[in-house]
Design a protein around this motif. Structure first.
Motif, mmCIF file in Angstrom:
data_model
loop_
_atom_site.group_PDB
_atom_site.id
_atom_site.type_symbol
_atom_site.label_atom_id
_atom_site.label_comp_id
_atom_site.label_asym_id
_atom_site.label_seq_id
_atom_site.Cartn_x
_atom_site.Cartn_y
_atom_site.Cartn_z
ATOM 1 N N VAL B 170 56.694 63.595 45.504
ATOM 2 C CA VAL B 170 55.525 62.805 45.098
ATOM 3 C C VAL B 170 55.267 62.874 43.596
ATOM 4 C CG1 VAL B 170 54.461 62.955 47.357
ATOM 5 C CG2 VAL B 170 53.906 64.661 45.643
ATOM 6 N N VAL B 171 56.181 63.489 42.857
ATOM 7 C CA VAL B 171 56.024 63.535 41.396
ATOM 8 C C VAL B 171 55.810 62.140 40.797
ATOM 9 C CG1 VAL B 171 57.310 63.972 39.258
ATOM 10 C CG2 VAL B 171 57.143 65.745 40.995
ATOM 11 N N PRO B 172 56.598 61.111 41.199
ATOM 12 C CA PRO B 172 56.369 59.790 40.600
ATOM 13 C C PRO B 172 54.952 59.258 40.834
ATOM 14 C CG PRO B 172 58.485 59.837 41.715
ATOM 15 C CD PRO B 172 57.780 61.106 42.080
ATOM 16 N N ILE B 173 54.404 59.493 42.038
ATOM 17 C CA ILE B 173 53.049 59.002 42.320
ATOM 18 C C ILE B 173 52.061 59.630 41.351
ATOM 19 C CG2 ILE B 173 51.197 59.002 44.042
ATOM 20 C CD1 ILE B 173 53.294 58.853 46.211
ATOM 21 N N PRO C 169 66.602 59.011 42.197
ATOM 22 C CA PRO C 169 66.651 58.047 41.089
ATOM 23 C C PRO C 169 65.255 57.600 40.648
ATOM 24 C CG PRO C 169 68.226 57.454 42.793
ATOM 25 C CD PRO C 169 67.411 58.577 43.335
ATOM 26 N N ILE C 170 64.335 57.485 41.622
ATOM 27 C CA ILE C 170 62.974 57.079 41.279
ATOM 28 C C ILE C 170 62.275 58.190 40.495
ATOM 29 C CG2 ILE C 170 60.739 56.485 42.266
ATOM 30 C CD1 ILE C 170 62.242 55.125 44.523
ATOM 31 N N VAL C 171 62.510 59.427 40.925
ATOM 32 C CA VAL C 171 61.944 60.550 40.183
ATOM 33 C C VAL C 171 62.493 60.543 38.763
ATOM 34 C CG1 VAL C 171 61.901 63.065 40.013
ATOM 35 C CG2 VAL C 171 61.576 61.978 42.230
ATOM 36 N N LYS C 172 63.795 60.342 38.649
ATOM 37 C CA LYS C 172 64.446 60.333 37.327
ATOM 38 C C LYS C 172 63.831 59.252 36.440
ATOM 39 C CE LYS C 172 68.277 60.978 34.602
ATOM 40 N NZ LYS C 172 67.486 60.795 33.391
ATOM 41 N N PHE C 173 63.681 58.060 37.002
ATOM 42 C CA PHE C 173 63.097 56.945 36.247
ATOM 43 C C PHE C 173 61.675 57.284 35.815
ATOM 44 C CE2 PHE C 173 60.124 53.405 36.933
ATOM 45 C CZ PHE C 173 60.413 52.650 35.809
ATOM 46 N N SER C 174 60.882 57.790 36.739
ATOM 47 C CA SER C 174 59.479 58.014 36.407
ATOM 48 C C SER C 174 59.332 59.145 35.401
ATOM 49 C CB SER C 174 58.669 58.285 37.671
ATOM 50 O OG SER C 174 59.131 59.435 38.317
ATOM 51 N N VAL C 175 60.213 60.161 35.505
ATOM 52 C CA VAL C 175 60.133 61.259 34.547
ATOM 53 C C VAL C 175 60.550 60.787 33.157
ATOM 54 C CG1 VAL C 175 61.187 63.453 33.901
ATOM 55 C CG2 VAL C 175 60.346 63.118 36.209
ATOM 56 N N ASP C 176 61.602 59.967 33.074
ATOM 57 C CA ASP C 176 62.005 59.401 31.785
ATOM 58 C C ASP C 176 60.842 58.651 31.153
ATOM 59 O OD1 ASP C 176 64.487 60.380 31.949
ATOM 60 O OD2 ASP C 176 65.481 58.507 32.499
ATOM 61 N N TRP C 177 60.205 57.874 31.976
ATOM 62 C CA TRP C 177 59.129 57.024 31.535
ATOM 63 C C TRP C 177 57.925 57.852 31.092
ATOM 64 C CZ3 TRP C 177 54.228 56.076 32.957
ATOM 65 C CH2 TRP C 177 53.678 54.858 32.516
ATOM 66 N N TRP C 178 57.625 58.869 31.885
ATOM 67 C CA TRP C 178 56.521 59.794 31.593
ATOM 68 C C TRP C 178 56.792 60.485 30.267
ATOM 69 C CZ3 TRP C 178 57.653 65.204 31.889
ATOM 70 C CH2 TRP C 178 56.555 66.059 31.788
ATOM 71 N N ASN C 179 58.074 60.854 30.057
ATOM 72 C CA ASN C 179 58.449 61.588 28.855
ATOM 73 C C ASN C 179 58.312 60.735 27.604
ATOM 74 O OD1 ASN C 179 60.985 62.887 27.109
ATOM 75 N ND2 ASN C 179 59.601 64.304 28.136
ATOM 76 N N THR C 180 58.748 59.482 27.680
ATOM 77 C CA THR C 180 58.616 58.627 26.501
ATOM 78 C C THR C 180 57.149 58.392 26.189
ATOM 79 O OG1 THR C 180 58.794 56.709 27.919
ATOM 80 C CG2 THR C 180 60.789 57.393 26.798
ATOM 81 N N LEU C 181 56.322 58.390 27.238
ATOM 82 C CA LEU C 181 54.892 58.182 27.034
ATOM 83 C C LEU C 181 54.280 59.344 26.263
ATOM 84 C CD1 LEU C 181 52.819 56.029 28.208
ATOM 85 C CD2 LEU C 181 52.158 57.845 29.758
ATOM 86 N N HIS C 182 54.718 60.555 26.607
ATOM 87 C CA HIS C 182 54.075 61.723 26.029
ATOM 88 C C HIS C 182 54.793 62.276 24.802
ATOM 89 C CE1 HIS C 182 50.941 62.252 29.061
ATOM 90 N NE2 HIS C 182 51.817 61.764 29.900
ATOM 91 N N GLN C 183 56.092 62.027 24.687
ATOM 92 C CA GLN C 183 56.828 62.538 23.526
ATOM 93 C C GLN C 183 57.586 61.381 22.901
ATOM 94 O OE1 GLN C 183 59.287 65.668 25.011
ATOM 95 N NE2 GLN C 183 57.582 67.100 25.014
ATOM 96 N N PRO C 184 56.932 60.655 22.032
ATOM 97 C CA PRO C 184 57.491 59.389 21.538
ATOM 98 C C PRO C 184 58.917 59.514 21.021
ATOM 99 C CG PRO C 184 55.266 59.727 20.717
ATOM 100 C CD PRO C 184 55.646 60.972 21.434
ATOM 101 N N ALA C 185 59.213 60.512 20.171
ATOM 102 C CA ALA C 185 60.567 60.582 19.644
ATOM 103 C C ALA C 185 61.116 61.985 19.850
ATOM 104 C CB ALA C 185 60.580 60.221 18.170
#
Lengths: 210, 221, 245
Positions: B170-173, C169-185
């Motif tokens: 549920v990390v993505p949620i 893959p969804i976790v990977k995508f969301s973590v990548d996305w979360w990371n760019t949000l919080h650590q711009p460069a």
């Protein structure tokens, strides 16, 4: 219920936890028949009933209903097999009638058999009693009343007389006789003898030694 | 379909007759969230920054508490045999259990969320979006949680195991829910995050019924 | 190769006994050559200095973490579809190996992070994804071991492995996305940059060495699993004192 209904098991084998519970087991019951399963604890009576109910896939062999492999349409098989196991499956907060109504809905039956089900097991006066207030025998009767609330051609009963007094056993015998009279099939694992004309017996201990 | 509706009605009725269960979970929600100010200090700015995260994480843990018994209770009293042995598709019945769990647990948690968010000094711009993220995200939470609950039926240490199974899923949620609220507070549009959040719940809806049904069949076998 | 030919435990054992020495020798040779090239023969990075050499251990470990998970998911699918004990044994055997590679990846990432980022742990997108993969391995192993009936543990964890395979893959995508949000460069990333051949060869040698090591360990562990199951059945048969069958 078909006039010439017939329920068979061929070459059945069951493996539990890596060991063989039974193998090369066969049975054959026709409409109106009663098959009593016997054998000591651990002989596989409960496992066989669960295989018959479609809850356990047999490791080998097949269940045959009217000449057709039951596994070809497992949904239809589950609809025709009513299983009453050791546990009462009663929720403390629901009344007896609510349990029966839920069970009927779960199995796609309408509510018209509820009164008959309560009546058959002497539960009419307890219909609105929550399950938490029932005695052990009353709980068992409520569980068995499900068989009538949601009619099914095959009854699979695991120690149905456990916890029942003589009067309740008589009610169960009456219900079984009525079910068989209407062309239904009953398979029961039990230690007791209950009155059943023309009952066949399957001794799992004997199967195992063979 | 009738079978599924009957199952939802039964579970909602049971929850209604045993209100102490949801009251306990709500109490956990409020009490656990109130611990954070003691842990990180009462400065309003710091709390405002972390409020969404706390509301979501604690709501997640509270939801797990109700999931632990969701299928285990059915297995313990023998009802699971009747559900698996019913002629209705088990996928549908498992989904009905989740709908009932959502109605009886997630809805009260959502209703209590504004109180907790107020205590944690969430900026006013965040409230509406917080509620939206909870409404869109908790179904996914319940569905993924249901997979964990079905898999851990009959397991030793069921509760801890359930958390270990469900939390990584549920990390993505959590990420998108918190991002949506953060965006709203920052004056940006939360819409993309809300869409992604809804997408995750839809994804869970396509995956969870099959995984739950497979797990429940294994549990009765 | 016809997989089914090796699906019976006895045939698998013959196969494993034949292949095992080759995997062991190959792993030793590749890891030896790879480590020599990585630690001595390859140049230091102009930006990262000597600490770039951690990459040769770290990056192939990350590949293995995913490669082993893919194997785990395949074993899980085989376990659910064919209900074959060999697939169950394979899942149980390879999960800890995958978890070990994942842990190696995390530990070397952390070691690399100290000189580069000045801290042992940074919520870098890649490291975070690998951390969650590690959690899924842990959940798999815990679920596998959580039941009295090992078959039930195998089946349940197989469902989890497949759910994880779809979800990661969804976790990977969301973590990548979360990371760019919080650590711009992100300044310096711990991945293989534009690769020069002096860096490519040690990297490939290490990756091949890890794969052979994985094969070697997997073969041993699957055989051990099969023997253990056989032993459990025999022990049970002895104590149950069944009539002769």
């Amino acid at each position: 219920m078909g006039i010439a209904s017939r329920f068979e098991g061929r070459e059945l084998a069951c493996v539990r936890g890596g060991r063989i519970v039974f193998a090369r087991l066969a049975f054959d019951v026709t409409g109106g028949g009663l098959l009593i399963l016997r054998g000591p604890n651990g002989a596989g009576k409960s496992s066989l009933l669960r295989v018959m109910a479609g809850l356990i896939a047999p490791a080998h062999g097949a269940l045959i209903w009217n000449g057709e492999d039951a596994d070809a349409d497992p949904v239809a098989h589950r609809a025709r097999a009513a299983y009453a196991g050791h546990d009462d499956a009663l929720k403390p907060g629901l009344t007896v009638r609510e349990h029966l109504a839920f069970h009927a809905a779960l199995r796609g039956a309408d509510a018209r058999h509820l009164d008959a089900a309560l009546e058959a097991f002497g539960l009419t006066a307890l219909a609105t009693t929550p399950a938490r207030l029932l005695s052990a025998g009353q709980r068992k009767r409520a569980a068995l009343a499900r068989l009538i609330a949601a009619p099914a051609p095959i009854w699979l009963l695991d120690e149905p007389t456990n916890g029942l007094d003589a009067g309740a056993v008589a009610k169960l015998e009456t219900a079984i006789a009525a079910h068989r009279g209407a062309g239904g099939i009953v398979v029961a694992a039990t230690h007791l003898d209950f009155a059943g004309a023309g009952a066949a017996t399957l001794d799992l201990a004997a199967m195992r030694a063979a | 379909m009738n079978a599924a509706l009957a199952l939802i009605a039964r579970d909602v009725r049971l929850a209604w007759r045993h209100p102490h269960e949801i009251v306990t979970i709500l109490a956990f929600f409020v009490v656990a969230a109130s611990l954070f100010p003691f842990g990180i200090g009462p400065e309003p700015q710091i709390l405002a920054r972390v409020a969404v995260g706390i509301v979501w994480v604690v709501a997640l843990l509270a939801a797990l508490m109700s999931l632990e018994r969701l299928f285990q209770a059915e297995a313990d009293d023998g009802s699971l045999d009747l559900l698996v042995g019913a002629s209705a598709p088990l996928e549908l019945l498992a989904l009905a259990k989740i709908v009932a769990q959502w109605l009886t647990t997630a809805v009260p948690l959502i209703a209590a969320a504004p109180v907790v968010a107020t205590m944690l000094n969430l900026p006013p711009e965040g409230f509406g979006v917080l509620m939206l993220t909870l409404i869109l995200g908790t179904p996914g939470l319940s569905l993924f949680g249901g997979i964990g609950a079905a898999l851990s039926v009959g397991a030793r240490r069921g509760g801890a195991l359930l958390a270990l199974i469900v939390l990584p899923l549920v990390v993505p949620i959590l990420i998108f829910a918190v991002a949506a609220v953060d965006a709203a507070i920052a004056g940006l549009s939360p819409r993309p995050h809300l869409f992604l959040l809804a997408g995750l719940s839809v994804f869970a809806l396509t995956l969870a019924p099959f995984a739950m049904a497979a797990a429940l069949r294994q549990a009765t076998e | 190769m016809n997989w089914h030919r090796y699906a019976s435990p006895a045939a698998f054992k013959r196969f494993a006994v034949r292949v095992q020495p080759w995997t062991a020798g190959g792993a030793l040779a590749c890891l030896g050559a790879g480590l020599y090239m990585a630690l001595f023969a390859s140049p230091a990075d102009y930006q990262q200095g000597e600490s770039v050499r951690i990459m040769y251990v770290h990056v192939p470990a990350a590949w293995m973490a995913m490669f082993v998970y893919a194997n785990l998911a395949l074993a899980a699918a085989a376990s659910l579809v064919w209900r074959h004990p060999l697939a169950d044994a394979a899942g149980r055997a390879i999960a800890p190996i995958g978890a070990a590679f994942t842990l190696l990846c995390l530990a070397t990432g952390s070691l690399w992070g100290k000189p580069m980022w000045g801290t042992w742990w940074v919520w870098d997108a890649r490291l975070t994804s690998v951390l969650i993969l590690f959690f899924v391995y842990l959940a798999y192993m815990a679920l596998n071991a959580a039941f009295d009936d090992p078959t039930r543990g195998s089946r349940a964890s197989a469902v989890l492995a497949l759910v994880g395979a779809v979800n990661l893959p969804i976790v990977k995508f969301s973590v990548d996305w979360w990371n760019t949000l919080h650590q711009p460069a992100s300044l310096t990333r711990l991945d293989a940059p534009a690769i020069h051949s002096s860096m490519l060869w040690p990297l490939l040698a290490m990756a091949l060495g890890y794969t052979l090591l994985f094969a070697y360990l997997a073969l041993i562990r699957i055989r051990a699993e099969l023997i253990e199951r056989r032993l459990a059945v025999l022990t049970h048969a002895k104590f149950a004192a069944e009539p002769a069958r």
